[in-house]
Write a protein that holds these residues in place. Structure first.
Motif, short mmCIF file in Angstrom:
data_model
loop_
_atom_site.label_atom_id
_atom_site.label_comp_id
_atom_site.label_asym_id
_atom_site.label_seq_id
_atom_site.Cartn_x
_atom_site.Cartn_y
_atom_site.Cartn_z
N GLY A 14 0.96 -1.16 -0.10
CA GLY A 14 0.05 -0.03 -0.03
C GLY A 14 0.78 1.19 0.02
O GLY A 14 0.63 2.14 -0.70
N PHE A 15 1.92 1.32 0.84
CA PHE A 15 2.72 2.39 1.02
C PHE A 15 3.66 2.62 -0.32
O PHE A 15 3.48 4.01 -1.04
N LYS A 16 4.00 1.46 -0.81
CA LYS A 16 4.84 1.83 -2.17
C LYS A 16 3.82 2.15 -3.45
O LYS A 16 4.10 3.17 -4.23
N ASN A 17 2.56 1.76 -3.40
CA ASN A 17 1.64 2.52 -4.22
C ASN A 17 1.20 3.72 -4.23
O ASN A 17 1.54 4.45 -5.13
N LEU A 18 1.11 4.29 -3.06
CA LEU A 18 0.83 5.58 -2.69
C LEU A 18 2.11 6.52 -3.08
O LEU A 18 1.98 7.55 -3.59
N LYS A 19 3.32 5.92 -2.80
CA LYS A 19 4.41 6.82 -2.88
C LYS A 19 4.50 6.86 -4.42
O LYS A 19 5.05 7.92 -4.98
N MET A 20 4.27 5.98 -5.16
CA MET A 20 4.61 6.01 -6.64
C MET A 20 3.48 7.22 -7.26
O MET A 20 3.89 7.95 -7.93
N ILE A 21 2.19 6.90 -6.65
CA ILE A 21 1.34 8.17 -7.37
C ILE A 21 1.97 9.59 -6.67
O ILE A 21 1.69 10.58 -7.56
N ALA A 22 2.18 9.63 -5.71
CA ALA A 22 2.63 10.72 -5.11
C ALA A 22 3.73 11.56 -5.75
O ALA A 22 3.90 12.60 -5.88
N SER A 23 4.75 10.61 -6.37
CA SER A 23 5.79 11.22 -7.13
C SER A 23 5.48 11.91 -8.20
O SER A 23 6.32 12.82 -9.03
N ILE A 24 4.16 11.91 -8.80
CA ILE A 24 3.72 12.46 -10.07
C ILE A 24 3.78 14.14 -9.67
O ILE A 24 4.07 14.88 -10.53
N LYS A 25 3.34 14.49 -8.49
CA LYS A 25 3.22 15.99 -8.09
C LYS A 25 4.19 16.35 -7.21
O LYS A 25 4.18 17.73 -7.13
N ASN A 26 4.68 15.40 -6.44
CA ASN A 26 5.63 15.63 -5.42
C ASN A 26 4.93 16.62 -4.50
O ASN A 26 5.88 17.38 -3.70
N ASN A 56 -4.54 7.12 9.18
CA ASN A 56 -5.94 7.61 9.38
C ASN A 56 -6.96 6.98 8.86
O ASN A 56 -8.08 7.01 9.48
N VAL A 57 -6.71 5.94 7.83
CA VAL A 57 -7.86 5.32 7.32
C VAL A 57 -7.87 3.97 7.82
O VAL A 57 -8.55 2.99 7.36
N GLY A 58 -6.94 3.55 8.80
CA GLY A 58 -6.66 2.40 9.55
C GLY A 58 -5.83 1.10 8.91
O GLY A 58 -6.26 0.04 9.08
N LEU A 59 -5.14 1.88 8.13
CA LEU A 59 -3.97 0.66 7.52
C LEU A 59 -2.64 0.92 8.25
O LEU A 59 -2.15 2.22 8.62
N ASP A 60 -1.86 -0.09 8.42
CA ASP A 60 -0.51 0.06 8.82
C ASP A 60 0.35 0.42 7.66
O ASP A 60 0.88 -0.17 6.73
N PRO A 61 1.02 1.60 7.69
CA PRO A 61 2.16 2.02 6.91
C PRO A 61 3.32 0.82 6.66
O PRO A 61 3.91 1.12 5.61
N GLU A 62 3.57 0.24 7.69
CA GLU A 62 4.67 -0.87 7.58
C GLU A 62 4.18 -2.09 7.13
O GLU A 62 5.02 -3.11 7.22
N ASP A 63 3.09 -2.29 6.67
CA ASP A 63 2.56 -3.66 6.38
C ASP A 63 3.20 -4.15 5.06
O ASP A 63 3.23 -3.30 4.32
N LYS A 64 3.69 -5.14 5.26
CA LYS A 64 4.43 -5.65 3.88
C LYS A 64 3.69 -6.53 2.87
O LYS A 64 4.24 -6.83 1.94
N ARG A 65 2.54 -6.72 3.26
CA ARG A 65 1.50 -7.48 2.24
C ARG A 65 1.37 -6.55 0.83
O ARG A 65 1.40 -5.25 1.17
N VAL A 66 1.56 -7.35 -0.05
CA VAL A 66 1.11 -6.49 -1.31
C VAL A 66 -0.10 -6.41 -1.57
O VAL A 66 -1.15 -6.99 -0.70
#
Length: 217
Positions: free
Chosen positions: A91-103, A116-126
């Motif tokens: 999840g984190f890597k997906n959002l980081k990739m999208i965030a890189s478009i506008k920085n 904030n939405v109830g997900l763990d930023p360190e979760d290693k699950r894909v």
């Protein structure tokens, strides 16, 4: 910020899907879109974010015409229908990739919105290992992470458990202070709880516009 929808119509292959709709949205409020499947809710959201162009009429965002002065609103977060991300990324890597478009969103911003939405930023699950509810939460996090001026959420609490629904409700109330939030939802009670104003659509037409009376606490 103010969004004005003026006499908006859209026809696709000879079928009218939006029929002479006029409405106004302003920052600091949550607006609900109500209506049955096929009423035009999702199509209106697509028009508001520039994914489809009107057959007639126009959408004006802070004095500028969408599709003429700019192709897409400059500051917008969108979740329309089912979220889609890269299945082999976390999840984190997906959002980081999208965030890189506008920085605009930093790593800390991404971690915070995931929490904030109830997900763990360190979760290693894909992503492909996520439950439907987790996928929906990630879609909401993606729409919110850049703190946009306009937030469009199509059925945001779909597939989310009861605890998660409470988290999302509180989060949207928080974000609405500085944004225009437009939400569609099949559940009338949930939509009334979330919204300050509700627009009711049927067969592509605006049938009703009402202010939601909030009980004093």
């Amino acid at each position: 910020m103010i969004i004005s929808v003026e006499n908006l119509s859209k026809s696709i292959r000879g079928t009218t899907v939006l029929d002479n709709i006029s409405m106004k949205f302003e920052s600091g409020k949550i607006y609900g879109l109500a209506g049955k499947n096929g009423s035009g809710k999702t199509m209106l959201m697509r028009a508001l974010c520039g994914l489809i162009r009107p057959t007639s009429g126009k959408i004006i965002i802070d004095g500028k015409v969408l599709g003429k002065d700019f192709s897409f609103p400059p500051s917008i977060g969108v979740l329309i229908e089912n979220p889609a991300f890269i299945s082999k990324y976390t999840g984190f890597k997906n959002l980081k990739m999208i965030a890189s478009i506008k920085n605009k969103a930093t790593d800390e911003d991404i971690k915070q919105v995931l929490q904030n939405v109830g997900l763990d930023p360190e979760d290693k699950r894909v992503y492909r290992k996520y439950s439907l509810g987790m996928k929906q939460r990630l879609g909401i996090a993606c729409a919110l992470m850049e703190k946009p001026d306009i937030i469009l959420l199509d059925e945001p609490i779909n597939a989310i458990d009861e605890d998660g629904v409470g988290i999302i409700k509180d989060l949207l109330k928080k974000y609405s202070a500085n944004s225009i939030i437009i939400v569609s939802c099949h559940d009338k009670e949930e939509l009334e709880y979330l919204s300050d104003e509700i627009f009711v659509l049927a067969s592509g037409m605006l049938k009703e516009h009402k202010t939601v009376e909030k009980e004093e606490i």
